[in-house]
Scaffold this motif. Structure first.
Motif, PDB file in Angstrom:
ATOM      1  N   VAL B 300       0.857  -1.186   0.000  1.00  0.00           N
ATOM      2  CA  VAL B 300       0.000   0.000   0.000  1.00  0.00           C
ATOM      3  C   VAL B 300       0.895   1.238   0.000  1.00  0.00           C
ATOM      4  N   CYS B 305      -3.244   6.285  -0.292  1.00  0.00           N
ATOM      5  CA  CYS B 305      -4.434   5.666   0.288  1.00  0.00           C
ATOM      6  C   CYS B 305      -5.295   6.709   1.002  1.00  0.00           C
ATOM      7  N   VAL B 306      -6.599   6.678   0.659  1.00  0.00           N
ATOM      8  CA  VAL B 306      -7.516   7.622   1.305  1.00  0.00           C
ATOM      9  C   VAL B 306      -8.411   6.894   2.319  1.00  0.00           C
ATOM     10  N   GLY B 307      -8.086   5.649   2.581  1.00  0.00           N
ATOM     11  CA  GLY B 307      -8.804   4.913   3.627  1.00  0.00           C
ATOM     12  C   GLY B 307     -10.227   4.545   3.252  1.00  0.00           C
ATOM     13  N   CYS B 308     -10.478   4.321   1.952  1.00  0.00           N
ATOM     14  CA  CYS B 308     -11.865   4.075   1.526  1.00  0.00           C
ATOM     15  C   CYS B 308     -12.340   2.657   1.854  1.00  0.00           C
ATOM     16  N   GLU B 309     -11.457   1.771   2.164  1.00  0.00           N
ATOM     17  CA  GLU B 309     -11.745   0.390   2.576  1.00  0.00           C
ATOM     18  C   GLU B 309     -12.150  -0.531   1.431  1.00  0.00           C
ATOM     19  N   CYS B 311     -10.390  -1.869  -1.037  1.00  0.00           N
ATOM     20  CA  CYS B 311      -9.491  -3.005  -1.288  1.00  0.00           C
ATOM     21  C   CYS B 311      -9.703  -4.085  -0.236  1.00  0.00           C
ATOM     22  N   MET B 322      -7.828  -2.669   7.632  1.00  0.00           N
ATOM     23  CA  MET B 322      -7.772  -1.208   7.721  1.00  0.00           C
ATOM     24  C   MET B 322      -7.296  -0.872   9.133  1.00  0.00           C
ATOM     25  N   ALA B 335      -4.955   1.327   4.564  1.00  0.00           N
ATOM     26  CA  ALA B 335      -4.957  -0.117   4.283  1.00  0.00           C
ATOM     27  C   ALA B 335      -3.599  -0.709   4.625  1.00  0.00           C
ATOM     28  N   SER B 351      -9.298  -2.332  -7.381  1.00  0.00           N
ATOM     29  CA  SER B 351     -10.277  -1.808  -6.426  1.00  0.00           C
ATOM     30  C   SER B 351     -10.026  -0.357  -6.078  1.00  0.00           C
ATOM     31  N   CYS B 352      -8.807   0.065  -6.255  1.00  0.00           N
ATOM     32  CA  CYS B 352      -8.383   1.319  -5.630  1.00  0.00           C
ATOM     33  C   CYS B 352      -8.502   2.478  -6.615  1.00  0.00           C
ATOM     34  N   PRO B 354      -7.765   5.687  -6.264  1.00  0.00           N
ATOM     35  CA  PRO B 354      -6.544   6.498  -6.391  1.00  0.00           C
ATOM     36  C   PRO B 354      -5.298   5.684  -6.728  1.00  0.00           C
ATOM     37  N   GLY B 356      -3.564   3.232  -5.181  1.00  0.00           N
ATOM     38  CA  GLY B 356      -2.541   3.221  -4.137  1.00  0.00           C
ATOM     39  C   GLY B 356      -2.159   1.841  -3.639  1.00  0.00           C
TER      40      GLY B 356
HETATM   41  S1  SF4 Z   1      -8.705   0.910  -2.072  1.00  0.00           S
HETATM   42 FE1  SF4 Z   1      -6.933   2.247  -2.136  1.00  0.00          FE
HETATM   43  S2  SF4 Z   1      -7.585   4.084  -1.087  1.00  0.00           S
HETATM   44 FE2  SF4 Z   1      -9.063   2.511  -0.588  1.00  0.00          FE
HETATM   45  S3  SF4 Z   1      -8.279   1.673   1.312  1.00  0.00           S
HETATM   46 FE3  SF4 Z   1      -7.452   0.393  -0.302  1.00  0.00          FE
HETATM   47  S4  SF4 Z   1      -5.458   1.320  -0.748  1.00  0.00           S
HETATM   48 FE4  SF4 Z   1      -6.620   2.803   0.436  1.00  0.00          FE
END
Ligand code: SF4
Ligand code: HEM
Ligand code: SF4
Lengths: 206, 523
Positions: B300, B305-309, B311, B322, B335, B351-352, B354, B356
């Motif tokens: 990661v 990572c914006v912490g969207c959960e 992934c 997370m 993540a 999945s991500c 952005p 990341g």
């Molecule tokens: S999908 Fe990307 S932005 Fe979202 S939690 Fe996972 S690494 Fe972070």
């Protein structure tokens, strides 16, 4: 924007494929059912079997020796017994004959690490079907004297030996001679009867 | 890792599997392809075995085993049928387990974090065999006696029992009911162990598929019903120590080894069995990829990572957690990949939004860089169709696809595909993008095609942007042996997109929904 559904090719099979699929599934099911009963030939089907199987407690022999004064001196005071005895069990020879011909001859010892447990016998020999005279002989090999001699050969001379009899122990000599008539694939069992302390033959009940 | 670097035996197995899959897809459709569902079929069969077993146990007597089974069997319409279902379901369970294990081997899903599933799978197979063994001994007919005697010979080779087990079957004395009680106890206890084993077996997969789709489940139970009625169970003679049956009808699924074992001593047979199990259990070691042949686990980029959960929600192996960030970070959560659970499937890369997360070199950013190079390559022609296909699937038919005038963009797994790749292709003048994924239940990474469809058509994060013309995008399924299907899907797609005319290239900003500059693959 409305999303058109994905169009994977051949998601649902046509009628002909379905029929073929059902036929294949049925054939597989029938195959499984047949695989569940596949005749396997275990014996050639013409001979009979002589089975010798029993358990018996071997005779226990104690070999004793009078310790020298020096040896006694070396022992802790509370362990100073003038005579030291070591236990062992007798060996036996099992001989199996059919119509006078020796089928097997083997030396038997008690089970367990120190050969002090029951001795077990289990072997099967193919014999022709029909009439046979079966002879089974179990003879003790060790006597007190041979036991003393065996120990003396390796250790300081032993001066006495005694056999310790318990009720369940096998007698020094057992013999069975019996004529049996066996059909194809029938088994005669020769076993030791602990209650009567004899060998006996057991045949299939018709 | 590309399939070409796989060990030769695995490659041969894979080719055979792909062909068998292609045939089954043709006959049953991919949704009901029994080869895809071998694991879930085993569970469905175990349920049938459980239900019929509970019924049978009501009538079984340890004091008169053979006679009680004979009474059950004599009842042609209920007892016999229940016995048939119980027995044929057990046979089918062995077969389906072998197919399932073969599939995992052929697909290279036998090592790394999957080793736990593999090794517990071997344990499940052993338990299944033992359960059948004790089941047949329960009947105490000639086959049950053969199994019991062979088992006793093997046990007697172990220096643990003070009295040889074989003595029980010599005829010196009648078999005590305690023997049948113990055997029954084992027969009932083993399924409990199977349950625990199964729980361990699937403990590393997220959302395990436990039951086959309904039509297939009904089909399997229906076929069992049909054969247990059509081929009733017959009674074999009662076991006797004084007669040796000339032939014994052997259940091959549970007794295939008997002819071999009978040629060996008890110790030899036990050693051979232990060796076979040990060899099976060692497959994860034997097939393990080392060095650069092993795809590294996902990582990661915490700056992105914006912490969207998303992934963590999508990972088919529950390998992403997370965790709370240090205060002052760009989001409350971040993540974190557990490398011990990550199989490097790459699903998280798709999945991500952005971009990341993902295995090194396969993140969304890496994919965008690759597709830019693809677009800029001199071989590209304007208005070309592009087929994006899985490495281990339809991309093996590259020549046929190119022969249709389309360009091929091979990807590791269509489930890894970041939708921005599709957008970039469309906005750079491609007449249409056809993603040919492996059929969903065939996915080596379990859930690739499922998430792909949701991202393309159902707005799952990271979704294909609404601005992309969906009539120029399509998903099709084909495996490595279904080149003709891939080509047919391409022809349909080309025909459907022709009326749309050419697209004007619009190479505007594409991709990551975040404020990090997209300059290509990040270090
Ligand atoms: S999908 Fe990307 S932005 Fe979202 S939690 Fe996972 S690494 Fe972070
Ligand atoms: C009673 C027997 C068995 C049952 C019921 C069973 C069932 C299952 C199920 C339900 C899954 C999850 C499938 C999914 O959702 O993707 C699975 C995965 C798996 N099984 Fe089995 N299985 C059995 C035996 C075996 C055997 C004998 C092996 C190999 C020796 C094996 C190897 C695997 C592996 C490696 C996976 C993980 C796949 C992955 O992570 O991608 N299984 N099994
Ligand atoms: S690559 Fe990503 S999705 Fe796949 S197992 Fe690893 S963390 Fe999970």
């Amino acid at each position: 924007m409305t999303a058109p559904p994905p169009t994977p090719p051949r998601t649902s099979p046509g009628l002909r494929s379905r029929i073929a699929g059902a036929a294949l599934a049925l054939a597989a099911a029938v195959g499984i059912a047949h695989g569940s009963h596949v005749p396997l030939t275990l014996e050639d089907g013409t001979g009979a079997v002589l089975r010798v199987a029993f358990a018996a407690r071997p005779e226990r022999i104690e070999v004793c020796r009078t310790l020298t004064p020096a040896e006694l001196e070396a022992l802790p005071a509370h362990m100073r017994q003038p005579v030291s005895c070591e236990g062992t069990t007798a060996q036996y020879e099992l001989e199996v004959r059919r119509d006078g011909e020796v089928l097997s001859r083997e030396r038997l010892r008690g089970g367990g690490m120190r050969s002090d447990r029951q001795l077990y016998v289990f072997h099967e020999t193919a014999i022709p079907a029909g009439r046979s005279t079966i002879e089974v002989r179990l003879a003790r090999l060790d006597t007190a004297a041979t036991a003393v001699a065996a120990v003396t050969a390796e250790q300081p001379p032993a001066d006495s030996a005694r056999t310790r009899r318990h009720d369940g122990e096998v007698p020094p000599l057992l013999e069975l001679r019996e004529s049996v008539t066996l059909g194809a694939r029938e088994v005669v069992l020769v076993t030791y009867d602990g209650a009567t302390r004899t060998l006996r033959a057991v045949r299939p009940t018709p | 890792m590309s399939a070409t670097t796989r060990p030769p035996t695995e490659r041969v197995a894979f080719r055979a599997l792909a062909r068998a899959d292609a045939l089954a897809n043709r006959l049953y459709g991919w949704r009901a392809n029994p080869l895809y569902q071998s694991g879930t079929i085993v569970i469905a069969l175990l349920l049938v075995i459980l239900v019929t077993g509970l019924w049978l146990i009501l009538f079984y007597r340890v004091g008169a085993p053979w006679a009680s089974v004979e009474r059950i069997t004599a009842d042609r319409w209920v007892g016999n049928w229940m016995r048939g279902m119980h027995r044929y379901a057990s046979d089918a369970a062995v077969l389906a387990t072998i197919v399932h294990a073969f599939r995992m081997y052929a697909q290279g899903r036998s090592w790394g974090p999957r080793a736990l599933a593999w090794v517990t799978g071997v344990g499940l197979l052993v338990l299944l065999m033992l359960c059948g063994w004790t089941g047949y001994v329960m009947v105490w007919d000639t086959f049950g006696q053969t199994l019991a005697r062979e088992g006793a010979r093997m046990l007697d080779a172990l220096p643990v029992l003070s009295e040889p087990t074989s003595r029980a079957f010599t005829g010196e004395r009648p078999l005590p009911p305690a023997f049948f009680f113990l055997n029954l106890f084992a027969h009932i206890g083993i399924p409990l162990a199977l349950g625990i084993g199964l729980w361990l077996h699937i403990s590393r997969v997220a959302r395990p598929a436990l039951l086959p789709p309904k039509p297939l489940g009904y089909g399997v139970v229906g076929a069992l019903l049909a054969i247990s009625l059509a081929i009733p169970i017959t009674m074999l003679p009662e076991a006797s120590p004084f007669t040796i049956p000339a032939t014994v009808p052997v259940d091959l699924f549970f007794g295939f080894w008997i002819p071999f074992a009978r040629r060996m001593s008890g110790g030899g047979a036990l050693l051979a069995a232990a060796g076979a199990v040990a060899l099976l259990a060692a497959v994860p070691l034997l097939t393990r990829r080392r060095g650069d042949r092993a795809a590294p686990p996902s990582t990661v980029d915490e700056e992105i990572c914006v912490g969207c959960e998303q992934c963590a929600a999508d990972c088919p192996y529950d390998a992403i957690a997370m965790i709370t960030r240090a205060p002052g970070g760009r989001s409350e959560l971040v993540a974190r990949v557990d490398p011990a659970r990550c199989v490097s499937c790459g699903i998280c890369a798709g999945s991500c939004a952005p971009m990341g997360v993902g295995p090194p070199g396969r993140t969304g950013r890496d994919q965008l860089a690759e597709v830019r190079a693809f677009i800029e390559s001199p071989e590209r022609r304007a208005g070309e169709h592009v087929v994006v296909a899985c490495d281990r699937g339809a991309s093996r038919w590259g020549d046929a696809i190119r022969g249709e005038g389309a360009a091929l963009l091979p990807v590791d797994c269509a489930g890894n595909l970041h939708t921005s790749v599709v957008e970039l292709l469309v906005r750079n003048g491609s007449a249409g993008v056809l993603v040919v994924a492996c059929p969903p239940r065939d996915c080596w990474n379990r859930e690739g095609p499922r998430w792909l469809l949701e991202r393309m058509y159902h707005d799952r994060e990271a979704e294909l942007q609404a601005r992309v013309d969906r009539s120029r995008v399509r998903v099709a399924y084909a495996n490595a042996a279904e080149g003709a299907d891939a080509v047919a899907a391409l022809r349909d797609f080309v025909a459907d997109t022709r009326p749309l005319g050419a697209v004007a290239a619009d190479p505007g900003e594409v991709g990551a929904e975040c404020d990090v500059e997209l300059t290509g693959p990040r270090e």
